[in-house]
Design a protein around this motif. Sequence first.
Motif, mmCIF file in Angstrom:
data_model
loop_
_atom_site.group_PDB
_atom_site.id
_atom_site.type_symbol
_atom_site.label_atom_id
_atom_site.label_comp_id
_atom_site.label_asym_id
_atom_site.label_seq_id
_atom_site.Cartn_x
_atom_site.Cartn_y
_atom_site.Cartn_z
ATOM 1 N N ASP A 1 8.651 -4.690 8.970
ATOM 2 C CA ASP A 1 8.072 -3.458 8.587
ATOM 3 C C ASP A 1 9.256 -2.697 7.312
ATOM 4 N N GLU A 2 8.884 -2.983 6.162
ATOM 5 C CA GLU A 2 9.731 -2.474 5.129
ATOM 6 C C GLU A 2 11.148 -2.998 5.302
ATOM 7 N N PRO A 3 11.579 -4.255 5.150
ATOM 8 C CA PRO A 3 12.894 -4.673 5.492
ATOM 9 C C PRO A 3 13.899 -4.378 4.304
ATOM 10 N N GLY B 1 0.877 -1.206 -0.004
ATOM 11 C CA GLY B 1 -0.016 0.064 0.067
ATOM 12 C C GLY B 1 0.846 1.043 0.096
ATOM 13 N N PRO B 2 0.520 2.300 -0.546
ATOM 14 C CA PRO B 2 1.165 3.655 -0.358
ATOM 15 C C PRO B 2 1.445 4.104 0.841
ATOM 16 N N SER B 3 2.378 5.219 0.805
ATOM 17 C CA SER B 3 2.887 5.582 2.011
ATOM 18 C C SER B 3 1.654 6.221 2.788
ATOM 19 N N PHE C 1 11.820 -3.222 12.934
ATOM 20 C CA PHE C 1 11.190 -1.909 12.638
ATOM 21 C C PHE C 1 11.653 -1.145 11.367
ATOM 22 N N GLN C 2 10.786 -0.472 10.907
ATOM 23 C CA GLN C 2 10.865 0.303 9.599
ATOM 24 C C GLN C 2 12.081 1.089 9.675
ATOM 25 N N PHE C 3 12.499 1.703 10.958
ATOM 26 C CA PHE C 3 13.774 2.558 11.118
ATOM 27 C C PHE C 3 14.772 1.862 11.859
HETATM 28 N N1 LIG Z 1 0.678 7.421 17.360
HETATM 29 C C1 LIG Z 1 0.223 7.836 16.186
HETATM 30 N N2 LIG Z 1 -0.756 9.214 16.380
HETATM 31 C C2 LIG Z 1 -1.134 9.580 15.561
HETATM 32 N N3 LIG Z 1 -1.338 9.261 14.381
HETATM 33 C C3 LIG Z 1 -0.538 8.301 13.934
HETATM 34 C C4 LIG Z 1 0.106 7.479 14.910
HETATM 35 N N4 LIG Z 1 0.653 6.572 14.292
HETATM 36 C C5 LIG Z 1 0.569 6.523 13.040
HETATM 37 N N5 LIG Z 1 -0.288 7.851 12.594
HETATM 38 C C6 LIG Z 1 -0.861 8.116 11.558
HETATM 39 O O1 LIG Z 1 -1.378 7.052 10.827
HETATM 40 C C7 LIG Z 1 -1.331 6.929 9.550
HETATM 41 C C8 LIG Z 1 -0.629 5.793 8.960
HETATM 42 O O2 LIG Z 1 0.849 5.693 9.384
HETATM 43 P P1 LIG Z 1 1.686 4.514 9.195
HETATM 44 O O3 LIG Z 1 2.792 4.863 9.905
HETATM 45 O O4 LIG Z 1 1.084 3.189 9.570
HETATM 46 O O5 LIG Z 1 2.013 4.741 7.507
HETATM 47 P P2 LIG Z 1 2.605 3.378 6.731
HETATM 48 O O6 LIG Z 1 1.471 2.836 5.921
HETATM 49 O O7 LIG Z 1 3.521 2.501 7.446
HETATM 50 O O8 LIG Z 1 3.357 4.464 5.860
HETATM 51 P P3 LIG Z 1 4.924 4.225 5.081
HETATM 52 O O9 LIG Z 1 5.018 3.254 3.990
HETATM 53 O O10 LIG Z 1 5.511 5.680 4.823
HETATM 54 O O11 LIG Z 1 5.578 3.793 6.425
HETATM 55 C C9 LIG Z 1 -0.264 8.096 8.967
HETATM 56 O O12 LIG Z 1 -1.172 9.271 8.660
HETATM 57 C C10 LIG Z 1 0.173 8.599 10.357
HETATM 58 O O13 LIG Z 1 0.228 10.070 10.582
#
Ligand SMILES: Nc1ncnc2c1ncn2[C@@H]1O[C@H](COP(=O)(O)OP(=O)(O)OP(=O)(O)O)[C@@H](O)[C@H]1O
Lengths: 272, 259, 328
Positions: free
Chosen positions: B163-165, B35-37, B85-87
Amino acid sequence: MRPTATPHRTATVGRGLFGGLAAVGRGVSGGLAGVGRASRLGVAAGRSLGKVGMWAPQLSPQMARVGVASVPIALFIATFTGIVMSLQASYTLTGTIPLYFVGVLVSKTMILELGPVLTGLTLAGRVGANISAELGTMRVTEQVDALETLAYDPVAYLVAPRVLAGTIMFPVVALLAVTVGIASGWVAALQLLDMSSAEFVKGLRLFFEPWDVWFCVIKSVSFGFVVTSVGCFCGLSTRGGAEGVGRSTTRAVVASSMIILFLDAVWAAVLL
Amino acid sequence: MSIEIRGLRKSFGEKEILRGFDLQAGENEIAAIVGPSGVGKSVLLKHVVGLLRPDAGSVVVDGTTVGESHGSALADLRRRIGYVFQFAALFDSMTVAENVGMGLRRAAGWTPDRIRARAEACLAMVGLEGMGSRRPADLSGGQRKRAGLARAIAFSPKYLLYDEPTTGLDPVTTTSIDRLMLRMRDELGVATLVVTHDMTSAFRVADRITLLHEGRAWFTGVPAEVRSSGDPVVRGFVEGDPGLYYGTGAGEPTAGRPR
Amino acid sequence: MDRRRDALVGAVVILGVLAGITGSVWLASGWGSDGQPVRAVTADAGQTMPGAAVKFRGVDVGRVDRVRIAPGGEAVVIEMIVRPDLVLPAAPAVLLAPESMFGDWQAEIVSRDDFPGRVFLERPDLEALPGATLPDMSRLTATADEIARNLTVISDRFRIAFTEETAENLRRAIDNISALSDGLAEIVDQQANRFDDLADGVEQSAQDLGAAARAARLSFERIDAIVQNADVEAMVTDAGAAAANVRTVTEDAGVFLEDLHAAVQRADSTFARLDRLMAAAEAGEGSLGRLLTDPAIADGAEGALAEIRTLLADIRENPGRYLRFSVF
Ligand SMILES: Nc1ncnc2c1ncn2[C@@H]1O[C@H](COP(=O)(O)OP(=O)(O)OP(=O)(O)O)[C@@H](O)[C@H]1O
Ligand SMILES: [Mg+2]
């Protein structure tokens, strides 16, 4: 069509007043919520003391960081406080008051107030900021989450040893500071005030009560607890990157300094 | 032995991130989530280890409902799950080897020597042999990611969440990480959830691929089904066509469109 | 590395705890001060506490080590440690007195020959020097306050007993009684024949009544004379004024006005007047003494007066001890 000036100003004033009230309301409820969350963390930290295996290995390094590393700055401050107390006391006590009251003043103020409170405030800056920045960074870089996924209890692993170390080490540092402060006041009295050692010691002993030392210990125990637990709380509740870390560090120092001064007054009212 | 996610919902304030997400992953299976970012992939994974608790729905891992377990039950479950973890989220106060050994330290029967040996072995598995004594700050981004991976597999978990390895890694390292994932599945029989953007990698390793869109499992299928899907959202994502994906024709999400 | 750190932590903790404990013990016990013991006995320790200074000719020569009640409970034993080379004067005695306004007292080693007027408590059985205690400031204010209250009571009683109106009423009552008894006698004389039996009884009553009236008149005249006596009148007004004056002194003593000298003089004249009043009351033909229905008041006032005089003398000699200053 131009609006007339008066209603416009009224609206502004109304908005200003309303905004002010809202800010006060937000501040109060936010503050109370913070206190509530902080006390929940305190309870969790207390409960996690049962997990000895989790915090015990961390205790000694934390005691070194919180206590031993704070000794130089605390003693530096105490040394100069002692000298200043001594000189200012002699300046205040002129005329009919016997000079040995310099000793009374130096020892009483060092033991009861300046020793624990100055140490507490200094360490609030040094230790509170350090803890808050460290835990804040760990929070925003997901290191706290990583700990959890490795089946560590972050409260037992991170908070308990820090709070415990602060609670043990603050009184130790404060006692050292008091000792050094009185000693430096003594030296200043001998060198700069033409007092005799006997006179100064007489002043030291005149109103000395062992309870004073307990008071000092109780105070610094509470300060140690407050500084470290506020630092942990602010650190762990950090949000949003480097800016968030900066914010929570400032918050930790300001909040713990305020609580220290508040507690100082409470202890004086309750225990003296 | 499985991960079952049912009707998972999660909001942050007004923002609804997950709106009834369903997913299963069993033994010997790698389920990829794409899925997208910003759609909530990381949020989803965090529910599986109990770092976040669902507003509604449930996550059941190994028969334990994650959102309802606490204390030692949750800790027990977490010992069976490895999380990358992603980072990376490496502990920067420790050396890389100490990081990898961190999860073992409190387990019965793990002497310091055994932990050291295990950490060295795990680092070798991710291509970081001899780097154990370095500090995380002295590693490159890709190396850090692999160290995080080593830490996750150190305890030989039954479940692995990545998470995005492979994001940000070169193609060669990406391939070796993909192989590592397959090896973990084949040798240890782990159930794997892998979040990724990288469709090549997803097609290579995944047994099933789920597209997370609008808070739901928009599409789930084996790689071949994903490739041949006629769904505009799936096609838009796989082909990297924003116009198709967002259905606006403008090539941008409405909210993010510059004025 | 870890071992060294642990050792450092341990060292700092031990050092801190040691500093706290040894410091407290040292400050509380007075280690390192050796010397010869000197013991004194007084009726009252005042505010003398362990650690208080021991002075000889104004020089600090040691400190009070212990204050305890003598066996039997009738005296206080002050145990002091003084310089080993101190030579006690002839007829040595110890005077306990306030050292400053902070409530710390000192024990002064003196020669009794220099204080012929002072009474020292002697208890040779306790092997202690004779001692005396100077009254302390707080006791001065308390006593002065008590005297003021007593004087107010006395002067109020005087005023209530001797208003002109009371005297007038009394006189009228006595006149009435005697007129009544005269009239009664007259009636009895006129009707004597008719009421022979009754008459005897009534006659007797009338005579009794007359005698009572005469006795009453007599005692009234005596009281009347006292009331109109200028001396007593002055004494009564004096007593009121003295009460007010003593109050002023009391307040002055409490807040310590800068002009201590004036206050002392004012107090002095007040007490001189009080003294005269007391002397007159005691001698005052007995009648004034009788009117003081509570003799304890007079006794208490006398005792308090003596104590105040001692203190005033001390204030005059050492005004520095009583000067007010503030530090905190
Ligand atoms: N603890 C939190 N409090 C508030 N909002 C959050 C929290 N964690 C994530 N979000 C919001 O939830 C949404 C999804 O975040 P997430 O990190 O799951 O994205 P992702 O799909 O992993 O993206 P990416 O591929 O860039 O990592 C984002 O808009 C983020 O701002
Ligand atoms: Mg993510």
